[in-house]
Scaffold this active site. Structure first.
Site, PDB file in Angstrom:
ATOM      1  N   ASP A  70       0.834  -1.200   0.000  1.00  0.00           N
ATOM      2  CA  ASP A  70       0.000   0.000   0.000  1.00  0.00           C
ATOM      3  C   ASP A  70       0.871   1.255   0.000  1.00  0.00           C
ATOM      4  O   ASP A  70       1.818   1.362   0.778  1.00  0.00           O
ATOM      5  CB  ASP A  70      -0.903  -0.017   1.240  1.00  0.00           C
TER       6      ASP A  70
ATOM      7  N   HIS B  28      -0.581   4.501   0.144  1.00  0.00           N
ATOM      8  CA  HIS B  28      -1.422   5.636   0.535  1.00  0.00           C
ATOM      9  C   HIS B  28      -0.744   6.441   1.642  1.00  0.00           C
ATOM     10  O   HIS B  28      -0.793   6.080   2.812  1.00  0.00           O
ATOM     11  CB  HIS B  28      -2.797   5.148   0.995  1.00  0.00           C
TER      12      HIS B  28
END
Length: 137
Positions: free
Chosen positions: A14, A16
């Site tokens: 990930d 983000h």
């Protein structure tokens, strides 16, 4: 008062970063010592950073839906590394698909997480919980 040390990051593949930066700011502003590992953090990196910093808690974020896969076994890795009892927190979009948050929370608690937060949670709720969990003002 002992300063509480938090190791935090975004687990797995990930990337983000925005929420991670917001949490870093909020936790630092609340008086916690924050070791921010950034994005694409492995379980091993969380454990090593927690040992190195003598952390009180590990905070795992995930927004891409694979968090459940990425977080499986983290409690065991912590225990094996001598971090038995370290507080584990997870938040974000932690599973794939539309699943009631109560079910998500139950899954994560079975994996050994102490607190679990749904997507879009107010970070101040986490601050309140951290202070409660560690008995600090």
């Amino acid at each position: 008062m002992k300063q509480i040390t938090l190791v935090m990051g975004v687990i797995g593949a990930d990337v983000h970063a925005v929420g991670n930066k917001i949490l870093n700011f909020v936790f630092t502003d609340a008086g916690f010592k924050v070791v921010n590992l950034g994005v694409m953090v492995t379980q091993k990196e969380f454990v090593e950073a927690a040992i190195e910093s003598a952390a009180d808690a590990i905070i795992v974020s995930s927004l891409y839906g694979q968090g459940e896969i990425d977080c499986k076994g983290l409690r065991d890795k912590c225990d094996e590394a001598g971090l038995k009892g370290i507080k584990l927190y997870a938040g974000g979009n932690l599973v794939i698909g539309k699943v009631d948050f109560e079910e998500v929370e139950e899954r994560y608690k079975k994996m050994g997480f102490d607190r679990v937060y749904p997507p879009g949670s107010d970070p101040q709720i986490s601050v309140v919980h951290l202070k409660e969990d560690f008995g600090v003002e």
